[in-house]
Scaffold this motif. Sequence first.
Motif, short mmCIF file in Angstrom:
data_model
loop_
_atom_site.label_atom_id
_atom_site.label_comp_id
_atom_site.label_asym_id
_atom_site.label_seq_id
_atom_site.Cartn_x
_atom_site.Cartn_y
_atom_site.Cartn_z
N PRO A 1 4.96 -9.29 0.47
CA PRO A 1 4.92 -9.79 1.81
C PRO A 1 6.51 -9.60 2.52
N ALA A 2 6.48 -8.84 3.46
CA ALA A 2 7.50 -8.39 4.07
C ALA A 2 8.34 -9.54 4.66
N ASP B 1 13.44 -5.53 -9.05
CA ASP B 1 14.35 -5.31 -7.89
C ASP B 1 13.66 -4.47 -6.94
N SER B 2 12.43 -4.31 -6.87
CA SER B 2 11.75 -3.16 -6.05
C SER B 2 10.69 -3.79 -5.28
N ALA B 3 10.59 -3.12 -3.83
CA ALA B 3 9.62 -3.98 -2.97
C ALA B 3 8.34 -2.90 -3.19
N ALA B 4 8.47 -1.90 -4.08
CA ALA B 4 7.04 -1.35 -4.28
C ALA B 4 5.90 -2.05 -4.71
N PRO B 5 4.83 -1.85 -4.49
CA PRO B 5 3.46 -2.76 -4.78
C PRO B 5 3.44 -2.77 -6.38
N ALA B 6 3.26 -3.89 -6.68
CA ALA B 6 3.42 -4.22 -8.18
C ALA B 6 1.77 -4.73 -8.84
N LYS B 7 1.81 -3.97 -10.15
CA LYS B 7 0.60 -4.43 -10.95
C LYS B 7 0.66 -5.85 -11.43
N GLN B 8 -0.48 -6.30 -11.61
CA GLN B 8 -0.75 -7.69 -12.27
C GLN B 8 -0.19 -7.54 -13.52
N ILE B 9 0.84 -8.84 -13.83
CA ILE B 9 1.15 -9.23 -14.91
C ILE B 9 -0.10 -9.72 -16.03
N PRO B 10 -0.28 -8.88 -17.19
CA PRO B 10 -1.32 -9.10 -18.01
C PRO B 10 -1.55 -10.46 -18.25
N VAL B 11 -2.82 -11.05 -18.45
CA VAL B 11 -3.25 -12.30 -18.65
C VAL B 11 -2.66 -12.85 -19.89
#
Length: 199
Positions: free
Chosen positions: A35-36, A137-147
Amino acid sequence: MAAMAATSFAAAADDPVSANTHAPAYTADGKLILPADYREWVYLSSGLDMSYNPKAMASPSPMFDNTFVNPESYRAFVRTGSWPDKTVIVLEVRGSTGNGSINQRGHYQSGGVQGMEVHVKDTVRFQGGWAFFSFDDSAAPAKQIPVAEACYSCHSAHAAVDTTFVQFYPTLLPIARQHATLSAAYLEDTAELLESPAK
């Protein structure tokens, strides 16, 4: 017709999911978009050099974390003591310094964001309802942390409300008490802490 429109508007206002203009957004491959405007959301609290791991090493300079939640979910929590679907909680990490300007004691936050974690409630998308995303430290879209990662089991076992650490948000903990939404796990942790001898 006007009456129907007014009724629909009132219903949407009462429904935090329908009225949530800050709901989580994803890329086509399921990554979360940061969210920006999260720093314009509701500020919940800051922690100083916190760790949930007793073996964690202290950093040379204390680290601050700042927590924000989308305003629609905050208002829903104030009303009910629970988080609605599509809640987005952002935790940013910043470094600190004690040397600067007229400061003579203590630490203040300094520099840019050094890491970021987002906790999302999306009951249609995620098993168990909640998911974590790390943006480093990046604003790039992120993958879900594995459950399978420890953050899920830790939050499930110790969070005060709905897998969230409301116990560290001083403005929300009394609301959860008032609405009797505190988890059994948190109440058990608190009872054990009170019963433990002082160290």
